[in-house]
Design an enzyme around this catalytic site. Structure first.
Site, PDB file in Angstrom:
ATOM      1  N   GLU A 274       0.825  -1.199   0.000  1.00 22.80           N
ATOM      2  CA  GLU A 274       0.000   0.000   0.000  1.00 22.80           C
ATOM      3  C   GLU A 274       0.864   1.256   0.000  1.00 22.80           C
ATOM      4  O   GLU A 274       1.980   1.259   0.505  1.00 22.80           O
ATOM      5  CB  GLU A 274      -0.905   0.020   1.244  1.00 22.80           C
ATOM      6  CG  GLU A 274      -1.899  -1.131   1.225  1.00 22.80           C
ATOM      7  CD  GLU A 274      -2.815  -1.176   2.443  1.00 22.80           C
ATOM      8  OE1 GLU A 274      -3.892  -1.761   2.325  1.00 22.80           O
ATOM      9  OE2 GLU A 274      -2.459  -0.633   3.506  1.00 22.80           O
TER      10      GLU A 274
ATOM     11  N   CYS B 160       3.328   8.548   1.031  1.00 25.45           N
ATOM     12  CA  CYS B 160       3.917   7.634   2.015  1.00 25.45           C
ATOM     13  C   CYS B 160       4.080   6.293   1.314  1.00 25.45           C
ATOM     14  O   CYS B 160       3.088   5.695   0.881  1.00 25.45           O
ATOM     15  CB  CYS B 160       2.977   7.527   3.214  1.00 25.45           C
ATOM     16  SG  CYS B 160       3.468   6.314   4.441  1.00 25.45           S
TER      17      CYS B 160
ATOM     18  N   CYS C 185       6.692  -6.744   7.064  1.00 27.92           N
ATOM     19  CA  CYS C 185       7.817  -6.189   7.826  1.00 27.92           C
ATOM     20  C   CYS C 185       8.270  -7.232   8.831  1.00 27.92           C
ATOM     21  O   CYS C 185       7.446  -7.948   9.401  1.00 27.92           O
ATOM     22  CB  CYS C 185       7.385  -4.922   8.565  1.00 27.92           C
ATOM     23  SG  CYS C 185       8.752  -4.068   9.411  1.00 27.92           S
TER      24      CYS C 185
ATOM     25  N   CYS D 148       6.927  -4.889  15.599  1.00 24.20           N
ATOM     26  CA  CYS D 148       6.464  -3.953  16.630  1.00 24.20           C
ATOM     27  C   CYS D 148       4.994  -4.278  16.925  1.00 24.20           C
ATOM     28  O   CYS D 148       4.176  -4.340  16.012  1.00 24.20           O
ATOM     29  CB  CYS D 148       6.621  -2.511  16.157  1.00 24.20           C
ATOM     30  SG  CYS D 148       8.331  -2.101  15.720  1.00 24.20           S
TER      31      CYS D 148
ATOM     32  N   CYS E  75       1.854  -2.173  15.554  1.00 27.44           N
ATOM     33  CA  CYS E  75       1.821  -1.831  14.136  1.00 27.44           C
ATOM     34  C   CYS E  75       1.175  -2.960  13.337  1.00 27.44           C
ATOM     35  O   CYS E  75       1.564  -4.129  13.483  1.00 27.44           O
ATOM     36  CB  CYS E  75       3.246  -1.585  13.647  1.00 27.44           C
ATOM     37  SG  CYS E  75       3.388  -1.351  11.869  1.00 27.44           S
TER      38      CYS E  75
ATOM     39  N   CYS F 297      -0.628   5.953   9.939  1.00 26.55           N
ATOM     40  CA  CYS F 297       0.606   5.301  10.380  1.00 26.55           C
ATOM     41  C   CYS F 297       0.330   3.970  11.042  1.00 26.55           C
ATOM     42  O   CYS F 297      -0.465   3.872  11.965  1.00 26.55           O
ATOM     43  CB  CYS F 297       1.335   6.175  11.400  1.00 26.55           C
ATOM     44  SG  CYS F 297       2.340   7.393  10.617  1.00 26.55           S
TER      45      CYS F 297
HETATM   46  N1  SAH Z   1       9.756   0.652   9.797  1.00 28.97           N
HETATM   47  C1  SAH Z   1       9.798   2.097   9.847  1.00 28.97           C
HETATM   48  C2  SAH Z   1       8.591   2.714   9.146  1.00 28.97           C
HETATM   49  C3  SAH Z   1       7.344   2.353   9.863  1.00 28.97           C
HETATM   50  S1  SAH Z   1       5.900   3.320   9.743  1.00 28.97           S
HETATM   51  C4  SAH Z   1       9.833   2.548  11.277  1.00 28.97           C
HETATM   52  O1  SAH Z   1       9.554   1.756  12.154  1.00 28.97           O
HETATM   53  O2  SAH Z   1      10.151   3.704  11.523  1.00 28.97           O
HETATM   54  C5  SAH Z   1       6.225   4.895  10.358  1.00 28.97           C
HETATM   55  C6  SAH Z   1       5.870   5.178  11.812  1.00 28.97           C
HETATM   56  O3  SAH Z   1       4.557   4.757  12.206  1.00 28.97           O
HETATM   57  C7  SAH Z   1       6.832   4.477  12.760  1.00 28.97           C
HETATM   58  O4  SAH Z   1       7.269   5.407  13.716  1.00 28.97           O
HETATM   59  C8  SAH Z   1       5.945   3.457  13.405  1.00 28.97           C
HETATM   60  O5  SAH Z   1       6.423   3.043  14.655  1.00 28.97           O
HETATM   61  C9  SAH Z   1       4.641   4.199  13.492  1.00 28.97           C
HETATM   62  N2  SAH Z   1       3.494   3.340  13.768  1.00 28.97           N
HETATM   63  C10 SAH Z   1       3.373   2.020  13.521  1.00 28.97           C
HETATM   64  N3  SAH Z   1       2.173   1.582  13.920  1.00 28.97           N
HETATM   65  C11 SAH Z   1       1.516   2.641  14.435  1.00 28.97           C
HETATM   66  C12 SAH Z   1       0.217   2.820  14.996  1.00 28.97           C
HETATM   67  N4  SAH Z   1      -0.612   1.807  15.085  1.00 28.97           N
HETATM   68  N5  SAH Z   1      -0.116   4.045  15.414  1.00 28.97           N
HETATM   69  C13 SAH Z   1       0.736   5.080  15.290  1.00 28.97           C
HETATM   70  N6  SAH Z   1       1.959   4.972  14.769  1.00 28.97           N
HETATM   71  C14 SAH Z   1       2.360   3.765  14.343  1.00 28.97           C
END
Ligand code: SAH
Length: 386
Positions: free
Chosen positions: A107, A141, A148, A152, A155, A379
């Site tokens: 996406e 974005c 991934c 985390c 996420c 995000c």
């Molecule tokens: N792998 C990269 C890009 C991830 S997405 C990274 O971790 O930085 C970009 C941001 O969105 C990251 O800071 C990630 O931690 C955050 N993110 C992921 N899931 C989220 C959620 N459910 N709510 C808010 N932010 C989130």
């Protein structure tokens, strides 16, 4: 004698078809010459793609039809098939679900910010406004991986594991597709130019290092080599793969680094960003500091505000103290709830107090808007599900 069909360029299983965005200009010219065409056709084709965001050979009328028919399959195969498009915010936020050649799904999200500040810029001394003002921006974005591997727990992408790395061209083509939509006038506000790219979609960009770095060169090199976006308008977000950040600092790319910190202390960060068990908060910040020193670019610390998990006043103080001497600002992200997660966003009053405390250490803080939340395009919500 049996005749064996010669399919030199058939896409190999697991490998996307070759595309001009995977190649530098001289490699493109070699391929064009091997097709028996004048080498300058490579630049012509590249200009269509990078300067006019055109990928339909039928609209390249300055190239003879026979040449187009040879060039298109060799250098401009379709990479992203749109499966679904969702929009919200009156069309100003659009999520695209793409199918790749091997049926993998990724996406990307295109966002136009209207001519007013709609990110709550909570500034220290007024100097941050320029860096955080989103007025007039058109941002895409992009995903750097399908799925991934960083796991985390808050996420959505992290829940399904890693499927595969995207190729350079699969990354670049998300940006070109966004530029095409922006130029078409389909976004509210009329035709515009894509201005910003954030590597904050699916995947950990530094875990797909080589292809992501090539994609960044394609995005920033001027046409016909690439799209000619400014380095500073591109942000790469990472969980904090320390050796990769260190290497990235040596690439000569002045892109903005964002580090997903989410906790100022190792004990909590070990659970929120599991890679922290390998590289600790202090090491990640040291690597980001080195990046900032090398590029002269301030980095941003991403901090998803999770109710009763990482939003305590003492953690705000600890974060502020940690960053007070650094070339960093904080970008708070209200947690976007993902399916099956037990976590919630922090209440607004808690968020305000957190902001106040971090700012009290002289650290600039912005609160990210939750664009696209209702289409699972915010995000951490990108999951590539049909
Ligand atoms: N792998 C990269 C890009 C991830 S997405 C990274 O971790 O930085 C970009 C941001 O969105 C990251 O800071 C990630 O931690 C955050 N993110 C992921 N899931 C989220 C959620 N459910 N709510 C808010 N932010 C989130």
């Amino acid at each position: 004698m049996s005749s064996v069909p010669l399919i030199f360029d058939a896409p190999r299983r697991g490998r996307p078809p070759r595309h001009l965005a995977d190649l530098d200009p001289s490699e493109r010219r070699e391929i064009v010459a091997a097709l028996g065409l004048p080498a300058y056709r490579a630049d012509q084709l590249s200009r269509h793609y990078f300067a006019r965001w055109e990928n339909d050979p039928a609209r390249m009328s300055d190239i003879p039809v026979a040449a187009r028919e040879a060039l298109a399959p060799a250098l401009l195969p379709p990479l992203l098939t749109p499966l679904r498009q969702l929009e919200t915010d009156g069309g100003a936020t659009r999520k695209s679900l793409w199918q790749l050649h091997d049926r993998t799904l990724v996406e990307s999200v295109l966002m136009r910010y209207p001519g007013r500040v709609n990110q709550r810029g909570v500034n220290q001394g007024g100097t941050e406004r320029r860096g955080t003002d989103q007025r007039g921006r058109i941002t895409v974005c992009v995903s750097s991986q399908a799925g991934c591997g960083m796991a985390c727990p808050f996420c959505a992408t992290g829940q399904g594991g890693l499927q595969r790395n995207l190729s350079t061209a699969e990354i670049v083509d998300q940006v070109v597709a966004a530029a095409r939509v922006a130029a078409s006038g389909a976004l509210p506000g009329g035709a515009g130019r894509l201005s910003h790219v954030v590597f904050m979609g699916m995947g950990e960009p530094l875990a797909n290092y080589t292809r992501v770095v090539s994609a960044l060169r394609r995005l920033t090199d001027p046409a016909p080599a690439g799209l000619g976006l400014s380095q500073r308008s591109i942000t790469l977000s990472t969980v904090g793969l320390v050796p990769a950040i260190e290497k990235f600092a040596d690439e000569g790319l002045g892109v903005t680094l964002a580090v997903s910190l989410h906790a100022p202390d190792d004990e909590l960060r070990d659970t929120l960003v599991p890679v922290n068990t390998r590289w600790k908060v202090a090491e990640v910040l040291a690597a980001a500091d080195a990046y900032a020193a090398r590029t002269g670019r301030r980095y941003s610390i991403e901090y998803a505000m999770i109710r009763d998990v990482n939003d305590q006043p003492w953690r705000a103080d600890r974060l502020g103290k940690l960053l007070s001497t650094r070339l960093a600002h904080v970008n708070l992200i209200p947690l976007n709830p993902t399916p099956g997660s037990q976590w919630d966003a922090s209440p607004k009053a808690v968020e305000r107090e957190f902001v106040r405390r971090v700012q009290a250490h002289g650290v600039a803080v912005t609160v990210r808007d939750t664009r696209g939340r209702d289409i699972d395009g915010a995000c951490g919500q990108l999951a590539g599900q049909v």
